[in-house]
Design an enzyme around this catalytic site. Structure first.
Site, short mmCIF file in Angstrom:
data_model
loop_
_atom_site.label_atom_id
_atom_site.label_comp_id
_atom_site.label_asym_id
_atom_site.label_seq_id
_atom_site.Cartn_x
_atom_site.Cartn_y
_atom_site.Cartn_z
N ARG A 104 0.88 -1.17 0.00
CA ARG A 104 0.00 0.00 0.00
C ARG A 104 0.91 1.22 0.00
NH1 ARG A 104 -5.48 0.74 1.58
NH2 ARG A 104 -5.96 2.77 2.48
N HIS A 131 -6.94 1.11 -7.01
CA HIS A 131 -7.27 0.37 -5.78
C HIS A 131 -8.06 -0.89 -6.18
CE1 HIS A 131 -7.85 -0.60 -1.74
NE2 HIS A 131 -8.65 0.37 -1.33
N GLN A 134 -10.24 -3.21 -3.67
CA GLN A 134 -11.55 -2.70 -3.29
C GLN A 134 -12.59 -3.07 -4.34
OE1 GLN A 134 -12.44 -0.92 -0.31
NE2 GLN A 134 -14.42 -1.61 -1.11
N ASP A 219 -16.72 8.31 -2.78
CA ASP A 219 -15.53 8.22 -1.92
C ASP A 219 -15.31 9.60 -1.32
OD1 ASP A 219 -13.23 7.31 -0.70
OD2 ASP A 219 -12.03 7.18 -2.53
N CYS A 259 -16.25 2.96 -0.15
CA CYS A 259 -15.15 2.10 0.30
C CYS A 259 -14.74 2.37 1.75
CB CYS A 259 -13.95 2.26 -0.63
SG CYS A 259 -13.23 3.91 -0.69
N ARG A 288 -14.00 -7.31 1.67
CA ARG A 288 -12.55 -7.18 1.46
C ARG A 288 -11.85 -8.45 1.93
NH1 ARG A 288 -10.04 -2.21 1.21
NH2 ARG A 288 -8.16 -3.47 0.89
#
Length: 304
Positions: A104, A131, A134, A219, A259, A288
């Site tokens: 990450r 990402h 996700q 988001d 998310c 996830r």
């Protein structure tokens, strides 16, 4: 021995993506039934975090434990990467000691270089550009609640950020149309939009974008590293809150995703976020775990 990486959704074929989603649903069912599924004893997941996380760390660490393995958490304070060791050197060393690695980080180029020199699978757990993990969870969530997303209309409301980029890739992989509602100056990558122009439409008015949608997602307006722009972005994104009024313009059975973490009263109203007749964010967050377990199983099996 072939090493497969997962840096964007495009690292999977359409059929491989569908298989991983199907397996994630199956793994979730096994977990609910308390049926042990631990095919990777003594396997070690290396977790490299240059950006902080809640869902990513917990889901990967718990997921690897449930698969029978263990995890090592590495931050810049814990490794020579934080002291300037070349990425190429770290990749070659760490990958000789673990079985799979998730990263990450900030620049997407970093994870591409790491994967180039890694002898084990590398997973993109978030970069500034993409990402994809996700999206695995989001696709799984839609499949569980509404079935296949093929032929559906999905609307992204907000910044043209890494999540938006991954939704563009998902539109191509899953064969849905993506509407993107964002203010001028916050468009997603133009090259990516142009490449997928047959299935991506840019709007400036969220109300127009959401009309006829089956799946609405948003988001935060300021992602990690953009905190100093928060006030400016709040002004630019005025009118972009996803709430019950906006969702009324979508199809009757449309669902809402985020998310997380969410800023209630900014990109989403608190009332909508908590309305489980529309919002599936808690299932999305849980998925996830299951989607990443299915992904790790897929990548580790391809090393055999």
């Amino acid at each position: 021995m072939t090493v497969r990486h997962f840096l964007t959704l495009n690292d999977l074929s359409d059929s491989e993506l569908a298989t991983i989603i199907e397996r994630a649903v199956e793994m979730k069912a096994l977990r609910k039934q308390h049926i042990e599924n631990a095919p990777f004893p003594n396997h070690v997941l290396g977790m490299i975090f240059e950006k902080s996380s809640t869902r990513t760390r917990v889901s990967f660490e718990a997921g690897m434990a449930q698969l029978g393995g263990s995890s090592i958490f590495l931050s810049p304070r814990d490794t020579q990467l934080g002291r300037g060791e070349p990425i190429e050197d770290s990749a070659r060393v760490i990958s000789r000691m673990v079985d799979i690695i998730m990263i990450r980080t900030f620049e997407h180029e970093k994870i591409e270089r790491f994967a180039q020199y890694s002898s084990v699978p590398v997973i993109n757990a978030l970069t500034d550009d993409y990402h994809p993990c996700q999206l695995l969870a989001d696709i799984q969530t839609y499949v569980e609640h509404r079935g296949s997303p093929q032929g559906k209309t999905v609307t992204w409301v907000g910044d043209g950020n890494n999540m938006c980029h991954s939704y563009i890739n998902a539109a191509a992989k899953c064969d849905f149309h993506l509407n993107i509602a964002c203010p001028e100056g916050f468009d997603p990558d133009q090259a990516l939009v142009s490449k997928n122009s047959d299935r991506v439409t840019i709007y400036r008015d969220p109300k127009e974008a959401v009309k006829g949608s089956d799946w609405v997602v948003t988001d935060v307006w300021a992602s990690m590293g953009q905190e100093e722009e928060q006030k400016e972005r709040e002004a630019k994104f005025a009118g972009y809150e996803v709430n019950h009024e906006l969702m009324k313009l979508a199809n009757k059975d449309a669902i809402f995703m985020h998310c997380l973490p969410a800023h209630r009263g900014e990109e989403v109203s608190g009332e909508l976020l908590e309305d489980e007749s529309i919002s599936v964010v808690w299932d999305e967050a849980e998925n996830r775990l299951h989607a990443q377990k299915a992904l790790m199983e897929f990548l580790l099996n391809h090393r055999k």
